[in-house]
Enzyme design. Structure first.
Site, PDB file in Angstrom:
ATOM      1  N   GLU A   1       0.650  -1.189  -0.197  1.00 29.76           N
ATOM      2  CA  GLU A   1       0.099   0.193   0.035  1.00 29.76           C
ATOM      3  C   GLU A   1       0.804   1.343   0.047  1.00 29.76           C
ATOM      4  O   GLU A   1       1.865   1.328   0.727  1.00 29.76           O
ATOM      5  CB  GLU A   1      -1.033  -0.055   1.134  1.00 29.76           C
ATOM      6  CG  GLU A   1      -1.859   1.342   1.327  1.00 29.76           C
ATOM      7  CD  GLU A   1      -2.466   1.083   2.657  1.00 29.76           C
ATOM      8  OE1 GLU A   1      -3.515   2.011   2.803  1.00 29.76           O
ATOM      9  OE2 GLU A   1      -2.280   0.496   3.604  1.00 29.76           O
TER      10      GLU A   1
ATOM     11  N   LYS B   1      -8.354   5.112  -2.456  1.00 33.32           N
ATOM     12  CA  LYS B   1      -9.109   4.184  -1.239  1.00 33.32           C
ATOM     13  C   LYS B   1     -10.158   5.249  -0.896  1.00 33.32           C
ATOM     14  O   LYS B   1      -9.825   6.478  -1.056  1.00 33.32           O
ATOM     15  CB  LYS B   1      -8.005   4.322  -0.242  1.00 33.32           C
ATOM     16  CG  LYS B   1      -8.524   3.720   1.094  1.00 33.32           C
ATOM     17  CD  LYS B   1      -7.172   3.658   2.136  1.00 33.32           C
ATOM     18  CE  LYS B   1      -7.473   2.954   3.694  1.00 33.32           C
ATOM     19  NZ  LYS B   1      -6.368   2.933   4.456  1.00 33.32           N
TER      20      LYS B   1
ATOM     21  N   CYS C   1      -5.775  -2.031   2.686  1.00 28.40           N
ATOM     22  CA  CYS C   1      -6.024  -1.955   3.947  1.00 28.40           C
ATOM     23  C   CYS C   1      -7.327  -2.187   4.586  1.00 28.40           C
ATOM     24  O   CYS C   1      -8.024  -3.070   4.451  1.00 28.40           O
ATOM     25  CB  CYS C   1      -5.057  -0.571   4.543  1.00 28.40           C
ATOM     26  SG  CYS C   1      -4.611  -0.927   6.164  1.00 28.40           S
TER      27      CYS C   1
END
Length: 342
Positions: free
Chosen positions: A47, A129, A163
């Site tokens: 990430e 995200k 995540c």
């Protein structure tokens, strides 16, 4: 969409070059070459790996992190730009599908972005995200639903989340309902401590079981010297150790190879798509095990823009994507995903 094939995948656990976009990009290109030598057709990185995950935001109070935040702006990735061109060239040269996490700069805002390059070097997915987590909210803006989609690549049908997006069950189901064959997950690594690695393992194994797909997960690793650089205060250095779980999990929820939990390394395994059918024969969450008469997902996949002119092709993004719910009452909306591009 092929149901009987085998794909070799690699999940990379590596250390970034703190403070250097170019330095970390060089490591990415070198790792793609190493993965290709292992026969990998898919290579997944951690990430926000380029230039580096904003570890400083986890150990510094907001008033003290301005300098590091500004440095991250200076080193962030533009899409397209030199980083995407370098990674695309490496993907094309080695015939490898690449999934890379970057800190993306879009004018005055940074985003946690996931980029998927097909084996011909084309950028087939660019998503952000949707909700930065906890300390990350001081660093990144929010993404939209346009990236909650799977893409067909030379390695198969891929989906990606970053995540704690994995703790949003509807985000995961959005990809499950689009029949992802390989789920590419990315976490920061070297964060929180051993419990983070344990939680991560539970998360990716559960998603593999629930979705009936392979999960290829990558985390980064900070060296002891980097830990001291990010957190000079010895009392808080412990939160930047552990938390690494670079792994490949089968649709049956088991590790396809030993995970990498410390240091730099690479998890490499063969993905036999026959295992997807084997799992889904028993439980297909987006098929015979679903109950769309009771539970359905409504989602808005429109790309959001702050400026819309008359006749703009994005004008429809002012309203949720149109979905045929099959019910006259909008309160009953919740179909198994029928996303419409914005």
């Amino acid at each position: 969409m092929e149901f009987n094939r085998k794909v070799r995948a690699a999940a990379v656990q590596a250390s970034p070059v703190l403070g250097s976009r170019d330095g970390t990009t060089e490591r990415v290109v070198a790792a793609i070459a190493r993965a290709a030598k292992e026969g990998a057709e898919l290579c997944v990185f951690p990430e926000a790996f380029v230039p580096y995950y904003p570890y400083f935001s986890f150990v510094l109070p907001p008033p003290a992190m301005g300098k590091e935040h500004m440095r991250l702006y200076d080193e962030a990735v533009t899409v397209p730009g030199p980083v995407t061109r370098a990674v695309a060239a490496a993907a094309r040269a080695h015939g490898v599908v690449v999934v890379l996490g970057v800190n993306e700069r879009d004018h005055g805002t940074l985003y946690n972005a996931q980029l998927v390059f097909d084996s011909d070097g084309s950028l087939v997915l660019h998503r952000r995200k949707i909700t930065p987590t906890y300390h990350e909210r001081m660093i990144w803006g929010q993404g939209d639903g346009s990236g909650l989609r799977t893409v067909d690549t030379a390695a198969g049908r891929l989906g990606a989340l970053a995540c704690w997006e994995h703790y949003n069950p509807l985000a995961r189901f959005a990809l499950i309902a689009q029949h992802e064959q390989i789920h590419c997950s990315q976490f920061p690594g070297s964060l929180v401590g051993p419990i983070f690695a344990e939680q991560m393992e539970v998360t990716i194994r559960h998603h593999a079981l629930e979705s009936g797909c392979f999960v290829v997960n990558a985390t980064a690793f900070l060296t002891p010297e980097q830990v001291r650089e990010v957190a000079p205060n010895e009392q808080i250095q412990g939160v930047l150790r552990g938390g690494c779980m670079t792994a490949i999990v089968t649709p049956e929820g088991v590790h396809a190879c030993p995970p990498v939990t410390d240091g730099e390394g690479m998890a490499v395994a063969e993905l036999d798509f026959a295992l997807i059918t084997k799992r889904k024969r028993m439980m297909d969450a987006a098929g015979h095990y679903a109950r769309p008469d009771l539970l359905r997902l409504w989602m808005d996949t429109a790309e959001r823009s702050i400026t819309l002119g008359a006749g703009s092709p994005k004008a429809s993004s002012l309203a949720p994507a149109a979905v045929d719910h099959g019910y006259p009452d909008a309160d009953h909306r919740a179909p198994i995903v029928r996303p419409e591009a914005g």
